[in-house]
Structure formats: C-alpha cells, structure tokens
Design an enzyme around this catalytic site. Sequence first.
Site, PDB file in Angstrom:
ATOM      1  N   GLY A  12     125.091  36.217  26.834  1.00 37.80           N
ATOM      2  CA  GLY A  12     126.312  36.856  27.309  1.00 37.80           C
ATOM      3  C   GLY A  12     127.247  37.372  26.234  1.00 37.80           C
ATOM      4  O   GLY A  12     128.450  37.496  26.476  1.00 37.80           O
ATOM      5  N   ILE A  94     115.668  45.998  38.708  1.00 35.00           N
ATOM      6  CA  ILE A  94     116.635  46.245  39.779  1.00 35.00           C
ATOM      7  C   ILE A  94     115.891  46.782  41.000  1.00 35.00           C
ATOM      8  O   ILE A  94     115.168  47.785  40.910  1.00 35.00           O
ATOM      9  CB  ILE A  94     117.709  47.264  39.307  1.00 35.00           C
ATOM     10  CG1 ILE A  94     118.478  46.695  38.104  1.00 35.00           C
ATOM     11  CG2 ILE A  94     118.688  47.612  40.415  1.00 35.00           C
ATOM     12  CD1 ILE A  94     119.181  45.385  38.353  1.00 35.00           C
ATOM     13  N   ASN A 108     123.371  50.224  32.133  1.00 36.91           N
ATOM     14  CA  ASN A 108     122.598  49.200  31.417  1.00 36.91           C
ATOM     15  C   ASN A 108     122.774  49.408  29.920  1.00 36.91           C
ATOM     16  O   ASN A 108     122.853  50.542  29.459  1.00 36.91           O
ATOM     17  CB  ASN A 108     121.110  49.358  31.790  1.00 36.91           C
ATOM     18  CG  ASN A 108     120.220  48.362  31.071  1.00 36.91           C
ATOM     19  OD1 ASN A 108     120.511  47.157  31.037  1.00 36.91           O
ATOM     20  ND2 ASN A 108     119.143  48.846  30.485  1.00 36.91           N
ATOM     21  N   HIS A 110     120.811  48.912  26.425  1.00 40.05           N
ATOM     22  CA  HIS A 110     119.456  48.677  25.907  1.00 40.05           C
ATOM     23  C   HIS A 110     119.514  48.677  24.375  1.00 40.05           C
ATOM     24  O   HIS A 110     120.136  49.562  23.780  1.00 40.05           O
ATOM     25  CB  HIS A 110     118.495  49.758  26.410  1.00 40.05           C
ATOM     26  CG  HIS A 110     117.095  49.521  25.956  1.00 40.05           C
ATOM     27  ND1 HIS A 110     116.282  48.586  26.553  1.00 40.05           N
ATOM     28  CD2 HIS A 110     116.391  50.044  24.913  1.00 40.05           C
ATOM     29  CE1 HIS A 110     115.118  48.554  25.921  1.00 40.05           C
ATOM     30  NE2 HIS A 110     115.162  49.429  24.925  1.00 40.05           N
ATOM     31  N   ASP A 151     114.467  52.278  32.187  1.00 38.28           N
ATOM     32  CA  ASP A 151     115.193  52.832  31.028  1.00 38.28           C
ATOM     33  C   ASP A 151     115.148  54.365  30.985  1.00 38.28           C
ATOM     34  O   ASP A 151     115.145  54.962  29.899  1.00 38.28           O
ATOM     35  CB  ASP A 151     114.651  52.270  29.693  1.00 38.28           C
ATOM     36  CG  ASP A 151     114.778  50.758  29.596  1.00 38.28           C
ATOM     37  OD1 ASP A 151     115.720  50.192  30.198  1.00 38.28           O
ATOM     38  OD2 ASP A 151     113.939  50.133  28.917  1.00 38.28           O
TER      39      ASP A 151
HETATM   40  C1  GAR Z   1     121.113  42.485  24.453  1.00 42.04           C
HETATM   41  O1  GAR Z   1     120.624  42.759  23.165  1.00 42.04           O
HETATM   42  C2  GAR Z   1     120.769  43.604  25.410  1.00 42.04           C
HETATM   43  O2  GAR Z   1     120.804  44.865  24.798  1.00 42.04           O
HETATM   44  C3  GAR Z   1     119.358  43.218  25.785  1.00 42.04           C
HETATM   45  O3  GAR Z   1     119.422  41.830  25.975  1.00 42.04           O
HETATM   46  C4  GAR Z   1     120.384  41.289  25.056  1.00 42.04           C
HETATM   47  C5  GAR Z   1     121.325  40.371  25.828  1.00 42.04           C
HETATM   48  O4  GAR Z   1     122.195  39.697  24.937  1.00 42.04           O
HETATM   49  N1  GAR Z   1     118.928  43.926  26.967  1.00 42.04           N
HETATM   50  C6  GAR Z   1     117.688  44.387  27.116  1.00 42.04           C
HETATM   51  O5  GAR Z   1     116.801  44.187  26.314  1.00 42.04           O
HETATM   52  C7  GAR Z   1     117.453  45.166  28.409  1.00 42.04           C
HETATM   53  N2  GAR Z   1     116.223  45.874  28.357  1.00 42.04           N
HETATM   54  P1  GAR Z   1     123.553  39.035  25.448  1.00 42.04           P
HETATM   55  O6  GAR Z   1     123.198  38.154  26.650  1.00 42.04           O
HETATM   56  O7  GAR Z   1     124.032  38.221  24.279  1.00 42.04           O
HETATM   57  O8  GAR Z   1     124.508  40.141  25.830  1.00 42.04           O
END
Ligand code: GAR
Length: 207
Positions: A12, A94, A108, A110, A151
């Site tokens: 998070g 989703i 989103n 990415h 994506d």
């Molecule tokens: C982040 O790096 C986000 O970009 C990635 O998951 C991580 C969550 O970190 N999302 C993806 O890879 C989606 N395809 P967080 O929980 O510390 O924000």
Amino acid sequence: MLKVLVCVSGGGTNLQAVMDAVDAGEIKNTEIIGVISNNKNAFALERARKKGIDALCISPKDFPDRETFNQALLETVKEKNPDLIVLAGFLVAIPPAMIEAFPNRIINIHPSLIPSFCGVGYYGLHVHEAVLARGVKVTGATVHFVDSGMDTGPILLQKAVEVKQDDTPKTLQQRVMEEAEWKILPKAIDLIAQGKVTITEGKVNIQ
Ligand code: GAR
C-alpha cells in the site's frame, strides 16, 4: 468532490502516497471513501484504517468460485458508489462487468513504461526482473485507464526512470516507486478531480 475508492493487494505505498497527497492538498476536491483488498493481510488495510478510512477485505478464498467472488466485489464497489476506482497494486483481474459498470472510471498504476513489460504475468517484482533481464536502460511507470484488455487502456501519465548497472529487482522497484509511481498516481487523480482529463478515440487529452 471526487469520491475515490482504492483497491489494493499488498503493502500500500501507492495508497499512502495518495492519502498523503489528499492531506497535503496536492490532490484537490477529492475524498477517499474506502479501500478494498483481496488479501486480508495486506498492510495497505492498516494504512487506511490508521487514517480513519473504511477498509475491507473481499477475498476469493471466501467464495466457492471466481464468478461468485466477482459478483461480490462488484456489488460492494457499487454500494460505495465511487466516481473513480483507483487500482493501486490490485493484483486481481477486473471482472468485465465492473469495467462495463464504470467505463473510463477505473485507473491503474503499472510499474513500467507501457507497452513495454506489461500484460499477463507482468506485475510487481516480475516487471523489474524482466526489465533487468532485457537490459533496457530506461524504465518507469504508467497510469492508464482500465479497459477490457490487460494493461491496454488509454494512457494518462508516464514517467521515466533510469536503470542502473548494479540494480537488483528490489532496488529498481524502489526507485521506480519513489521517482515515478508515488508522483504520477496522485497527479493523475488530481487531474481527474479537476475535470482536466478527457478521452477521445482511445487517447487521453489533458487540458
Ligand atoms: C506497485 O509497484 C504497482 O505499480 C504494482 O504493484 C506494486 C504495489 O505496491 N502493480 C502492478 O504490478 C499491476 N500490474 P504498493 O502496494 O506498495 O503500492
């Protein structure tokens, strides 16, 4: 007031960046009305509760099959009635019904420069492992609208980040978060809250 629902799966840090930016007035006219996680152990849920934000878990493990989980997720989201859904590290496909119910109202983050290193299997640390394996010199992050593909939706913001020779997937992930993700995700929400974002023919225009 833009009512934002944030969906999370893990630590998070992006949620934290958004909550901090709302508090600091960097995201204007916006209220985070709730946080949903598919993982009851997600630290993101604690981050939200600490700020007094309604945080709940809807786990696929608590449902007999994917379809029932998808329905429960959609019902909960609809009850919250958000103007915008922010996927901040939400590692759940989703459901199509949710995309239909919230057209151009789901974004989103990415951790790469889409269309590089995205699509099926590219999430979290795997993205940075693939970046290092390919040896690209620049990577970054992308905020995009969510459509029915993986994506593939209209790109709202991107920011480039240098790849260093001695990077590991973890050091690169951290730099991409600090230099790109935690900046462009709050910025994207603020632009939407200010009504500055439109989409024409699959492309985003920012006023
Ligand atoms: C982040 O790096 C986000 O970009 C990635 O998951 C991580 C969550 O970190 N999302 C993806 O890879 C989606 N395809 P967080 O929980 O510390 O924000």
